[in-house]
Design an enzyme around this catalytic site. Sequence first.
Site, short mmCIF file in Angstrom:
data_model
loop_
_atom_site.label_atom_id
_atom_site.label_comp_id
_atom_site.label_asym_id
_atom_site.label_seq_id
_atom_site.Cartn_x
_atom_site.Cartn_y
_atom_site.Cartn_z
CB CYS A 64 10.06 21.79 32.72
SG CYS A 64 10.20 20.04 32.34
CB CYS A 65 7.82 26.71 34.02
SG CYS A 65 6.18 26.59 34.74
CD1 TRP A 66 9.69 28.24 41.24
CD2 TRP A 66 11.52 27.19 40.50
NE1 TRP A 66 10.49 28.01 42.32
CE2 TRP A 66 11.63 27.35 41.89
CE3 TRP A 66 12.54 26.54 39.82
CZ2 TRP A 66 12.73 26.90 42.62
CZ3 TRP A 66 13.65 26.10 40.53
CH2 TRP A 66 13.73 26.28 41.91
#
Length: 151
Positions: A64-66
């Site tokens: 996950c990342c933004w």
Amino acid sequence: MRISVSSDMDEPVARSLVAELRGRGHEVTTHGALHPGRDPRWAVCSEAAAREVAEGTADQAVVCCWTGTGASIAANKVAGVRAALCTDAYTADGARRWNDANVLALSLRLTSGPLLKEILDAWFAASAGEDVDYRENVAHIRRLDLGGTGP
């Protein structure tokens, strides 16, 4: 199932992801901001989670990342990983079925709690398709991982 999870930020959806996976009976290993003391940069923690899949210490990973884009790019740099950025259940199903994806990439910005559950339901319900075209495409990707080119 052993699942490696990474996130570059300690966001509610990332914490919900870990809780949801554990609630479904999976053994979860965390990286990045989800594991105090580990490097939270998206490229670093996504690679760490993906590497566990490639090395066989995890069956799958969720990175996950933004936006999910950077996490998916970093994960896909690890040979043997087929990471798919999924923003809905249909894409998650297709990624597993058509691409034999072994790493799910999620956007911390776009993924709500209910959507997270739908994506995970679809991801875990699907498996690699048996169609010859699907298998040939995945085999081609494996050859690319080994430095090969062409059909």
